[in-house]
Design an enzyme around this catalytic site. Structure first.
Site, mmCIF file in Angstrom:
data_model
loop_
_atom_site.group_PDB
_atom_site.id
_atom_site.type_symbol
_atom_site.label_atom_id
_atom_site.label_comp_id
_atom_site.label_asym_id
_atom_site.label_seq_id
_atom_site.Cartn_x
_atom_site.Cartn_y
_atom_site.Cartn_z
ATOM 1 N N MET A 141 0.809 -1.159 0.000
ATOM 2 C CA MET A 141 0.000 0.000 0.000
ATOM 3 C C MET A 141 0.819 1.174 0.000
ATOM 4 O O MET A 141 1.912 1.175 0.429
ATOM 5 C CB MET A 141 -0.623 -0.050 1.323
ATOM 6 C CG MET A 141 -1.353 0.966 1.610
ATOM 7 S SD MET A 141 -2.419 1.073 0.571
ATOM 8 C CE MET A 141 -3.527 1.062 0.514
ATOM 9 N N TRP B 31 -6.255 -6.730 4.040
ATOM 10 C CA TRP B 31 -6.810 -5.494 4.617
ATOM 11 C C TRP B 31 -5.925 -4.269 4.375
ATOM 12 O O TRP B 31 -6.171 -3.220 4.925
ATOM 13 C CB TRP B 31 -7.025 -5.676 6.125
ATOM 14 C CG TRP B 31 -7.919 -6.817 6.447
ATOM 15 C CD1 TRP B 31 -9.290 -6.769 6.489
ATOM 16 C CD2 TRP B 31 -7.551 -8.168 6.766
ATOM 17 N NE1 TRP B 31 -9.781 -8.013 6.808
ATOM 18 C CE2 TRP B 31 -8.748 -8.888 6.976
ATOM 19 C CE3 TRP B 31 -6.332 -8.835 6.870
ATOM 20 C CZ2 TRP B 31 -8.749 -10.251 7.306
ATOM 21 C CZ3 TRP B 31 -6.343 -10.182 7.195
ATOM 22 C CH2 TRP B 31 -7.541 -10.871 7.408
ATOM 23 N N ASP B 32 -4.854 -4.452 3.605
ATOM 24 C CA ASP B 32 -3.943 -3.336 3.398
ATOM 25 C C ASP B 32 -3.344 -2.845 4.714
ATOM 26 O O ASP B 32 -3.172 -1.653 4.932
ATOM 27 C CB ASP B 32 -4.673 -2.182 2.681
ATOM 28 C CG ASP B 32 -3.702 -1.147 2.128
ATOM 29 O OD1 ASP B 32 -2.489 -1.353 2.262
ATOM 30 O OD2 ASP B 32 -4.169 -0.155 1.563
ATOM 31 N N TYR B 33 -3.057 -3.777 5.591
ATOM 32 C CA TYR B 33 -2.435 -3.409 6.861
ATOM 33 C C TYR B 33 -0.907 -3.384 6.733
ATOM 34 O O TYR B 33 -0.183 -3.999 7.517
ATOM 35 C CB TYR B 33 -2.854 -4.383 7.968
ATOM 36 C CG TYR B 33 -4.243 -4.160 8.524
ATOM 37 C CD1 TYR B 33 -4.794 -2.883 8.599
ATOM 38 C CD2 TYR B 33 -4.999 -5.223 9.007
ATOM 39 C CE1 TYR B 33 -6.062 -2.676 9.132
ATOM 40 C CE2 TYR B 33 -6.269 -5.027 9.546
ATOM 41 C CZ TYR B 33 -6.792 -3.749 9.600
ATOM 42 O OH TYR B 33 -8.041 -3.550 10.132
#
Lengths: 720, 128
Positions: free
Chosen positions: A1, A388-390
Site C-alpha cells: 500500500m 486489509w492493506d495493513y
C-alpha cells in the site's frame, strides 16, 4: 500500500443549522435507500477485543521466522565497522529523520517547558515555493521533515527540490531542483525527508564530505553536497542513480520514493512505494543498498529470489514483480550493521489467492537485513495473508528494553510489539487470535489465526450499531441501517462483494508519522486514527464496465482521489472499492461517532495507557463540508508523528483541524496551539541555535486529509 | 376559498403551525419507514416508534389539537432517556440524538398560544 493517509473525515459539529439540515436530509435518504442488498451482521465478535481478553487468545508464541543468527555473531562484541552516518548527537542538531538513528523522536532540549510554552511565538516562516501547478493540483501531500545539521536546515519539497535554509532566520542558502515532472506523482507528491551521510575518508572541507541524499518520486537517488547543494559528481551519474534499473517497463507514478533512505555503514538502503491496487503484475518491492560514495549497487534483496538477484537481475530480467514493498521509513542499528524494513502488503491488497508462498511469508513483516550484504537475519510477520492493506507503515524505534537491544514496532491495526532487535524474538507477549472468520470469497486463503499484541494496542473495541452517527436522527438511522446490512464480524472481517466493514481502516492505528518515546519518563507517545472503512469487492466484469484500468493501461495522468476508491487489482478476479472513513452518502460526514483520532501516552513497562485523549477540534469540519468553526475537541483523523522533548512537552500537528499543538506529556492536556495555513501532516522537529530552542513544522497540508496546501515551513521559539 | 366557518373548523391554525405539522409528518414518515426497516434488520426500535409519534404529532398539529404538544413532549422526554441510555454523557454522540428533536420541541412549544387560540375558537364554535 502506498503512502499516507487517508480518511479525512468531515467531522462535524452541531450547529444551530440543525433544524434546517434535518429537514433536508429526508430527501436524500429516500434516494439512497434503494441501495444494494446485503446481509445482516452479527453483533458479537468473539475474538476481536484487544488482547486483554485473555481467554479468547491462545497464548501461542509468535516465533520470528527465517535463519536466526546467534546473537553473539552480530551483537555488541563485534567492533563497530565504521562511524555512524551522522556522527552528531540529537539536541542542537536533528541529524536523522527520527531525531537520532534510534528514531525515538525525542529531543533532549528542555528550554521550552509546560510553564513557559504559552509564550511560544513564530521565529520565522519560510516558503519553499513548491506549490502544485497543472495536473499536480489536488495531489500534494508533502509530509516533509527537515534535518538540522550545524548551520543548515535541510529539506526536500514535495517535487523533490532539495533546500537548505538558515535554522535561525529561515533565510535560504541553496536549492537544487532535480526536475521531477508532474506525471511522476504517484498517489501524492510526497517527500518525507532526506538522509545525511558523512564520508569518514574525506577531509573536513572536501566537496561532499557530508552528502544529503533523497529518493525522488520519479525513482532516482540524488546526492548533493551539504555545504553548497551541488550534486556529488562521484555519485552515480552526476549525482543521481536511476532506480528504475531492473524494475521493468517505466510507468511514471507506479514506482516512486516518498520516504528518506537509510544509511548504514556506508550503504544507502531504500525501498519504494508501488502504487497500490493496480495489478498483480506490478513493479517489484525489491529493497536495494547502494554504496554511499559511488552510488553503485551494493546489494539487492528480492524476497522472492534473494540469491539470484543479489547483484541485480540477470540481463533481460526484472526483479520479481508484485512483491511486497517498503514505502515507509526504515531504521537501522548502525553499530550492529542491521537495517530494519517495515514491509507492506503485496501489490494487490484485497485479494490474495494468486500470491506466491514467499509473498505470504514476508508480506506485512518487519525484516532485518545485514546492511553490508543484504542477507536476511530474521523477519516478524504482523498479519498472515493480509487482505486489509495493513502495511507496516511506521518507522521502527530502537531502544534498550529489559536489558535487551530492542525495537518497538507499531502497526496500522494498532498492535504494538517490542522485539529483540538482534534475534527478532518478541520481548513483550504476543498472543494469537483463533477462529477468525474466513468469508466466502477465498476461505482457503484467509488465515483463521492471527498474531496480536498482549502488551499494548491502539485498537479500540469493535463497532456496534450504537456508535453509528449523523447530524440528525435521519442520517444516523441511515448509517445504522448500513451497519446492520454490512458484513461485519469485528476485527479482520474478510472481504466480500457485499459491503463489509474494515475496522480499523487502512489509515491505522499508527501510520507513517510513527511514535515518540521518552526513556526518562518511560513513556511511549502515539497518535492514532480510529476510523473504519466500508469496502466491497467489485467483480472483474463490473470493474471493466466501470472502466477501471491499472495505471499502465491509462491514457494520460491518473486521477487523484482516495486510495482504493476504485482500484482495478488487475489479475485478480475482483477490483476493490473503499469508502475511506465510511462517510455517509447523505452528508459527507462519517457514519461513526467521534473521536476519529487520538493521542496516548503508554507506560513502557506495563503497556498500559497513562492517558489517552482525542486530538483535534471541529473547527474545520461540518456537514456538507461547511466548516463549523467550533473550537471544541472532537478527535479528528490525523497523520504525522509527535516529537517529545526533555522539557516535558509533546509537539504535534497531524490533526485535520490544521492546528500545531504543545501537549503536556504528563496529562495529555493541550497547553499551546497555533493555527497553521494548511494541515501539519508532517513530523515536527526541535533543535537549538545560539542557546535558543526551536520547534519546527512543515505545514504543507495533505490532499487526502483535505487539509489544503501550503509551502510554509514554520519555526517557533520563546521570545528573548 | 371556503367560508370562514368551514376553514376555521378544519384547520383553525396559522401557516406557521401548518408548516411545522407537515415537517413533523414528513420527518416522522421517513423515520418510521427507515425505522421499521432497521427493526426488521434486528436493530434499534427507537426510530420506528419515534417516527410514528412524530407523524401523530404532525396530524394533531394540523387539526390545531393541543394534544400534539403533550404527545411530542412525551416523545422528546423518551428520546432523552433513550439517548442517555445509549450514549450517556458523550456530547458528540448525542448530537444526532438530542439536537434536532430539541429544536422541534422548541418549535412545538412555540405553537402553544396558537393551539390554545384554536382550541378556544373550536370550543366557541361548539357552544354555538
Amino acid at each position: 500500500m502506498t503512502s499516507s493517509s487517508r480518511p479525512h473525515l468531515r467531522t462535524t459539529s452541531a450547529l444551530a443549522l440543525a433544524a434546517a439540515l434535518s429537514f433536508a436530509a429526508p430527501i436524500a435518504f429516500a434516494q439512497d435507500s434503494a441501495a444494494e442488498t446485503s446481509q445482516t451482521d452479527q453483533e458479537a465478535m468473539p475474538y476481536n477485543a484487544p488482547a486483554e481478553n485473555a481467554e479468547q487468545i491462545a497464548p501461542a508464541a509468535q516465533e520470528p521466522t527465517g535463519e536466526l543468527p546467534e546473537a553473539s555473531d552480530i551483537a555488541s562484541d563485534t567492533p563497530a565497522p565504521s562511524q555512524p552516518a551522522m556522527p552528531v548527537d540529537v539536541g542542537a542538531d536533528w541529524p536523522y529523520y527520527g531525531g537520532d538513528g534510534s528514531a525515538q523522536r525525542f529531543s533532549p532540549l528542555d528550554q521550552i517547558t509546560p510553564e513557559n510554552v504559552s509564550n511560544l511565538e513564530r521565529a520565522f516562516v519560510y516558503h519553499t515555493g513548491d506549490m502544485p501547478t497543472g495536473s499536480a493540483e489536488g495531489k500534494y501531500s508533502p509530509e516533509t521533515t527537515p534535518l538540522k545539521i550545524g548551520d543548515n536546515l535541510v529539506m526536500c519539497s514535495p517535487m523533490n527540490t532539495l533546500i537548505s535554509i538558515d535554522p535561525a532566520t529561515g533565510e535560504e542558502k541553496w536549492r537544487y531542483d532535480p526536475g521531477v515532472s508532474n506525471d511522476a506523482i504517484p498517489y501524492g507528491a510526497t517527500c518525507r525527508g532526506v538522509a545525511a551521510y558523512t564520508d569518514p575518508d574525506l577531509e573536513e572541507d572536501d566537496v561532499c564530505k557530508v552528502k544529503i541524499i533523497e529518493g525522488t518520486i520519479d525513482a532516482r537517488l540524488i546526492a548533493v553536497d551539504l555545504a553548497t547543494g551541488e550534486p556529488c559528481t562521484d555519485f552515480g551519474n552526476n549525482g543521481a542513480v536511476d532506480l528504475w534499473d531492473g524494475i521493468g517497463e517505466k510507468v511514471p507514478g507506479w514506482y516512486a520514493i516518498s520516504a528518506q533512505p537509510t544509511v548504514v555503514n556506508g550503504v544507502i538502503v531504500t525501498g519504494a512505494q508501488v502504487k497500490d491496487g493496480q495489478a498483480e503484475n506490478a513493479p517489484s518491492g525489491v529493497i536495494r543498498g547502494f554504496d554511499a560514495k559511488t552510488g553503485e549497487l551494493a546489494w539487492a534483496w528480492d524476497l522472492a529470489d534473494p540469491e539470484r538477484m543479489r547483484n541485480g537481475p540477470p540481463e533481460g530480467e526484472t526483479y520479481t514483480r508484485g512483491t511486497p514493498n517498503m514505502w515507509t521509513s526504515a531504521s537501522a542499528d548502525e553499530e550492529r550493521g542491521i537495517v530494519y524494513l517495515p514491509l507492506g502488503n503485496s501489490a494487490v491488497d484485497y485479494y490474495g489467492s494468486n500470491r506466491s508462498d514467499v509473498e505470504n511469508e514476508y508480506a506485512t513483516s518487519l525484516v532485518a537485513l545485514d546492511a553490508s550484504t543484504g542477507e536476511e537475519l530474521w523477519h516478524f510477520q504482523t498479519v498472515r495473508n493480509d487482505v486489509w492493506d495493513y502495511d507496516l507503515s511506521s518507522q521502527p524505534t530502537l531502544l534498550d528494553y529489559q536489558g535487551q537491544p530492542a525495537l518497538l514496532l507499531t502497526t496500522k491495526q494498532g498492535d504494538i510489539y517490542i522485539l529483540n532487535r538482534v534475534t527478532g524474538e518478541a520481548i513483550t507477549p504476543v498472543g494469537e487470535i483463533t477462529d477468525a472468520p474466513k468469508g466466502d470469497i477465498e476461505p482457503d486463503f484467509i488465515s483463521d489465526s492471527q498474531p496480536v499484541s498482549e502488551w499494548a494496542t491502539l485498537r479500540k473495541p469493535p463497532l456496534t450499531e450504537k456508535r453509528m452517527w449523523g447530524f440528525t436522527p435521519i442520517d444516523q438511522l441511515w448509517c445504522r441501517i448500513q451497519f446492520r446490512r454490512a458484513n461485519y464480524d469485528g476485527y479482520l472481517t474478510p472481504p466480500s462483494t457485499e459491503p463489509y466493514i474494515q475496522y480499523p481502516g487502512y489509515n491505522g492505528g499508527s501510520d507513517w508519522g510513527s511514535i515518540a518515546i521518552d526513556l526518562e519518563r518511560n513513556l511511549l507517545i502515539a497518535n492514532y486514527n480510529d476510523v473504519p472503512n466500508l469496502n466491497h469487492l467489485v467483480p472483474r466484469e463490473e470493474a471493466d464496465e466501470r472502466g477501471w484500468k491499472p495505471i499502465n493501461e491509462l491514457e494520460g495522468a491518473a486521477e487523484g482521489g482516495a486510495e482504493g476508491a476504485g482500484d482495478p487489482q488487475a489479475g485478480a478476479p475482483y477490483a476493490i472499492s473503499v469508502n475511506a472513513g465510511w462517510r455517509s452518502g447523505l452528508t459527507g460526514m462519517p457514519c461513526t461517532q467521534p473521536p476519529y483520532g487520538g493521542i496516548t501516552a503508554i507506560d513502557l513497562d506495563t503497556g498500559e495507557p497513562v492517558w489517552d485523549t482525542p486530538i483535534g477540534t471541529a473547527r474545520r469540519n461540518g456537514p456538507f463540508g461547511i466548516p463549523s468553526k467550533l473550537p471544541l475537541k472532537i478527535g479528528t483523523p490525523n497523520n504525522g508523528g509527535p516529537v517529545a522533548t526533555a522539557g516535558g512537552l509533546i509537539f504535534i500537528g497531524a490533526a485535520t483541524d490544521n492546528m500545531f499543538r504543545a501537549i503536556d506529556m504528563k496529562t495529555g492536556e493541550t497547553l499551546w496551539s497555533d493555527v497553521l495555513p494548511a494541515g501539519g501532516q508532517a513530523n515536527p522537529i526541535s533543535y537549538e541555535v545560539d542557546g535558543e530552542q526551536y520547534v519546527l513544522i512543515a505545514a504543507g497540508g495533505h490532499h487526502f486529509m483535505e487539509t489544503g496546501v501550503s509551502d510554509e515551513i514554520i519555526a517557533y521559539k520563546l521570545p528573548k | 376559498m371556503a367560508t370562514d366557518g368551514i376553514t376555521k373548523r378544519r384547520a383553525p391554525v396559522g401557516w406557521g403551525v401548518r408548516i411545522l405539522a407537515w415537517v413533523c409528518i414528513l420527518f416522522g414518515a421517513v423515520l418510521f419507514s427507515g425505522g421499521v426497516w432497521l427493526m426488521a434488520l434486528g436493530g434499534s426500535w427507537y426510530y420506528g416508534i419515534a417516527g410514528l409519534g412524530l407523524v401523530i404529532t404532525g396530524a394533531l398539529l394540523n387539526r390545531g389539537n393541543i394534544l400534539a404538544v403533550w404527545i411530542y413532549a412525551a416523545i422528546w422526554a423518551a428520546t432523552m432517556v433513550w439517548a442517555w441510555w445509549e450514549s450517556g454523557s458523550d456530547l458528540w454522540a448525542q448530537v444526532p440524538r438530542m439536537l434536532s428533536p430539541t429544536v422541534i420541541l422548541v418549535a412545538v412549544l412555540l405553537c402553544i398560544p396558537a393551539l390554545t387560540r384554536a382550541g378556544q375558537t373550536r370550543a366557541g364554535q361548539l357552544r354555538h
